[in-house]
Motif scaffolding. Structure first.
Motif, PDB file in Angstrom:
ATOM      1  N   ARG A 490     -82.440  73.347  38.772  1.00 42.29           N
ATOM      2  CA  ARG A 490     -81.424  73.703  39.766  1.00 42.29           C
ATOM      3  C   ARG A 490     -80.033  73.704  39.112  1.00 42.29           C
ATOM      4  O   ARG A 490     -79.719  72.841  38.283  1.00 42.29           O
ATOM      5  CB  ARG A 490     -81.450  72.748  40.951  1.00 42.29           C
ATOM      6  CG  ARG A 490     -82.830  72.611  41.592  1.00 42.29           C
ATOM      7  CD  ARG A 490     -82.784  71.847  42.893  1.00 42.29           C
ATOM      8  NE  ARG A 490     -82.276  72.689  43.982  1.00 42.29           N
ATOM      9  CZ  ARG A 490     -83.037  73.437  44.757  1.00 42.29           C
ATOM     10  NH1 ARG A 490     -84.350  73.480  44.571  1.00 42.29           N
ATOM     11  NH2 ARG A 490     -82.505  74.157  45.733  1.00 42.29           N
ATOM     12  N   TYR A 491     -79.204  74.655  39.553  1.00 43.04           N
ATOM     13  CA  TYR A 491     -77.889  74.854  38.942  1.00 43.04           C
ATOM     14  C   TYR A 491     -76.842  75.180  40.005  1.00 43.04           C
ATOM     15  O   TYR A 491     -77.145  75.816  41.027  1.00 43.04           O
ATOM     16  CB  TYR A 491     -77.930  76.018  37.935  1.00 43.04           C
ATOM     17  CG  TYR A 491     -78.887  75.808  36.800  1.00 43.04           C
ATOM     18  CD1 TYR A 491     -78.460  75.288  35.587  1.00 43.04           C
ATOM     19  CD2 TYR A 491     -80.243  76.099  36.954  1.00 43.04           C
ATOM     20  CE1 TYR A 491     -79.348  75.078  34.544  1.00 43.04           C
ATOM     21  CE2 TYR A 491     -81.141  75.889  35.925  1.00 43.04           C
ATOM     22  CZ  TYR A 491     -80.684  75.370  34.722  1.00 43.04           C
ATOM     23  OH  TYR A 491     -81.576  75.156  33.701  1.00 43.04           O
ATOM     24  N   ASN A 511     -76.473  74.103  43.807  1.00 44.31           N
ATOM     25  CA  ASN A 511     -77.830  73.564  43.768  1.00 44.31           C
ATOM     26  C   ASN A 511     -78.896  74.629  44.021  1.00 44.31           C
ATOM     27  O   ASN A 511     -79.805  74.449  44.830  1.00 44.31           O
ATOM     28  CB  ASN A 511     -77.948  72.429  44.792  1.00 44.31           C
ATOM     29  CG  ASN A 511     -79.107  71.493  44.477  1.00 44.31           C
ATOM     30  OD1 ASN A 511     -79.497  71.325  43.324  1.00 44.31           O
ATOM     31  ND2 ASN A 511     -79.653  70.875  45.513  1.00 44.31           N
ATOM     32  N   LEU A 512     -78.818  75.742  43.290  1.00 44.94           N
ATOM     33  CA  LEU A 512     -79.772  76.838  43.463  1.00 44.94           C
ATOM     34  C   LEU A 512     -80.939  76.703  42.492  1.00 44.94           C
ATOM     35  O   LEU A 512     -80.747  76.339  41.321  1.00 44.94           O
ATOM     36  CB  LEU A 512     -79.088  78.177  43.224  1.00 44.94           C
ATOM     37  CG  LEU A 512     -77.859  78.514  44.092  1.00 44.94           C
ATOM     38  CD1 LEU A 512     -77.330  79.895  43.735  1.00 44.94           C
ATOM     39  CD2 LEU A 512     -78.196  78.431  45.573  1.00 44.94           C
ATOM     40  N   ASN A 513     -82.142  77.025  42.950  1.00 47.56           N
ATOM     41  CA  ASN A 513     -83.266  77.123  42.030  1.00 47.56           C
ATOM     42  C   ASN A 513     -83.271  78.513  41.392  1.00 47.56           C
ATOM     43  O   ASN A 513     -82.411  79.347  41.692  1.00 47.56           O
ATOM     44  CB  ASN A 513     -84.599  76.814  42.728  1.00 47.56           C
ATOM     45  CG  ASN A 513     -84.936  77.792  43.845  1.00 47.56           C
ATOM     46  OD1 ASN A 513     -84.517  78.951  43.811  1.00 47.56           O
ATOM     47  ND2 ASN A 513     -85.691  77.334  44.828  1.00 47.56           N
TER      48      ASN A 513
END
Length: 562
Positions: A490-491, A511-513
């Motif tokens: 996650r970024y 917090n995206l996968n």
């Protein structure tokens, strides 16, 4: 009443000039690690203690200590070394490291996977090649960046000379490094650490020297920067900037990335005095309680720029004059063959994420070794983790090109975006990493390239940078697309850098996968393809289209998605 300080300050104060008990820790064969205090002091000698996080849990189950090893980063001002030195660097990496060389965003090289028993032999070997690791890490001035090709013009050569002088002047004066690693004579009397004192700096300190119009050193992201001002090929002085820094802490609004402020213009002969004055001001006014807030950027924000400038002028005896106008047009490297001012040639090679290693698809390490065996010029590491073969005679171009192509060093494959993009090491060795960096980034760029091809924007270079944590080693906060590790897989996604390193990117989504990242970027590419103008960079488009607003004051609102 005792004054509260960070525990690291006590360690530095009691280190006996950075000696600590390193000799005793090295002699301890029971553990692959150093004593905790020595692990902090070792950074000043150029290396970090790490462990392989891929096997950490397995070893815990077996009641084994972590699989400890060390990462060592050399000091190589401006990234310049001879072909003979490269051969030594290569040999040491194969024999005493993990079989690879990592080119870094600090324009030097580092080794990974060094066992404790190999630390002293390794440091001795690189010093025999006239390379050291003093200041590779630690709370002192680190490797000084400079335009990576000093032979490009007489101006570049002159500026490179100043970068070397700054590096040498800001070295610590303790003889601990020579005593411990090189079996030098033990110092009996006191040592004059007039610049650093016995507690050194509150935090790491980074310096860069830029030659417009190329901002290949990302000068505004450094604690201290010198921007060359020239009349023709004659250096007339430098604009001095200070207070840049990339590291933040997730969701902590008291931390933020920052670009350096302009202090003013100085003549070349004032450079050393000004550099020392900036360092000593940070030494005396920097935060020694919270390392999270100890970089120079926070010192300047706390003091106020005017008071900071007054301190530097008082300590240096130099009065700043108004900054001269400068224009930057790029922040990356220019690849392929080009001619130097002296009639020789140089070849800039793309080294993905800076990792020089022999793999099934390409034999980068062997190829560079063979080039070094026949090359009489120099090797130059760039701040974008690439490599320049410099000082090549016209008669040798074909032979070097042939070797480069045979070993996968020179291909027609990388897209414009891949050539512009970099990632940090991250997992499995970096203890700060929250997510993957170098290992995942090539596959991520594959997906980005395919998406760009489908949208018809594949010829447009986009600066994309990925880090496994928010410390910002790959400088993602001045990328057009920045990806900052938040957790496994996650970024955080940042957009809006200007492609020349002079605008902070905005936090766009948290917090995206992987699927969410690619979908979000795909939507942005869709708009860019439909609404962007042919000469407009992606980052500029996101600002012009109102997708994000320029972040004029990162201290306010950086952590809130735009």
């Amino acid at each position: 009443m005792d004054i509260e300080v960070n525990p690291n300050e006590i360690i530095k104060t009691n280190s006996r000039g950075l000696r600590g008990t390193l000799k005793e820790s090295l002699a301890d064969e029971v553990s692959g690690a150093l004593a905790p205090a020595d692990a902090q002091i070792s950074k000043f000698h150029g290396f970090y203690e790490q462990d392989d996080r891929d096997v950490r849990r397995e070893r815990q189950v077996q009641f084994l200590e972590p699989y400890y090893s060390f990462m060592l980063r050399a000091r190589l001002p401006g990234g310049v070394c001879s072909a003979q030195q490269w051969l030594a660097i290569d040999e040491v990496g194969r024999e005493l490291g993990n079989g690879s060389i990592r080119l870094t965003t600090r324009q030097t090289f580092q080794y990974h996977g060094i066992l404790k028993k190999n630390l002293k032999p390794l440091i001795k070997r690189i010093n025999q090649a006239m390379i050291d690791s003093i200041g590779g890490c630690g709370d002192i001035n680190r490797n000084v960046l400079c335009n990576p090709n000093p032979e490009q013009s007489a101006l570049h050569q002159t500026v490179y000379g100043w970068a070397r002088r700054i590096s040498e002047h800001l070295l610590p004066r303790t003889r601990a490094y020579h005593e411990i690693w090189l079996d030098g004579e033990i110092q009996s009397g006191g040592e004059d650490e007039s610049i650093y004192g016995n507690t050194y700096l509150p935090r790491k300190f980074k310096t860069a020297v830029a030659v417009p119009p190329h901002n290949d050193v990302d000068v505004y992201t450094n604690d201290l920067g010198f921007i060359a001002i020239a009349e023709g090929d004659e250096l007339v002085g430098f604009n001095v900037v200070a207070g840049g820094g990339m590291g933040v802490t997730h969701d902590d609004p008291s931390t933020y990335p920052r670009l350096a402020d302009e202090l003013g213009f100085v003549s070349p002969e004032d450079v050393i005095a000004v550099a020392e004055a900036v360092v000593t001001t940070q030494r005396d006014f920097g935060n020694r309680v919270s390392r999270r807030h100890a970089r120079l950027k926070y010192t300047i924000d706390r003091m106020g720029l005017d008071d900071f400038v007054a301190q530097v002028e008082m300590r240096s005896g130099v009065r700043f004059r108004p900054s001269r106008p400068v224009t930057f047009t790029s922040q990356g490297d220019r690849f392929g063959w080009a001619a130097d001012a002296d009639g020789s040639w140089y070849l800039t090679l793309f080294i993905e994420n800076g990792r020089v290693v022999d793999a099934e698809q390409s034999q980068l390490m062997s190829g560079l070794r063979k080039i070094a065996q026949v090359h009489t010029g120099e090797f130059r590491i760039t701040p974008s983790q690439n490599l320049i073969i410099a000082g090549v005679d016209a008669a040798d171009k074909v032979a070097i090109s042939t070797l480069a192509r045979e070993h996968g060093l020179l291909t027609d494959g990388p897209s414009p975006t891949r050539l512009e993009s970099i990632a940090c090491v991250a997992l499995p060795t970096c203890p700060q990493a929250m997510a993957e960096g170098e290992r995942y980034f090539p596959a991520f760029i594959d997906a980005i390239d395919e998406m760009a091809r489908r949208k018809g924007i594949e010829r447009q270079p986009i600066v994309i940078r990925m880090t496994g944590c928010p410390n910002g080693c790959a400088r993602p906060y001045v990328a057009e697309i920045g990806l900052v590790g938040k957790g496994p897989g996650r970024y955080n996604l940042l957009i809006g850098g200007d492609g020349v390193g002079m605008r902070i990117a905005r936090l766009y989504r948290k917090n995206l996968n992987e699927a969410e990242l690619l979908n979000t970027i795909g939507e942005l590419f869709e708009r860019y393809a439909a609404e962007g103008s042919p000469e407009e960079r992606f980052g500029d488009f996101t600002v012009r289209a109102g997708i994000v607003q320029p972040l004029h004051n990162p201290a306010e609102g950086f952590h809130e998605p735009a």
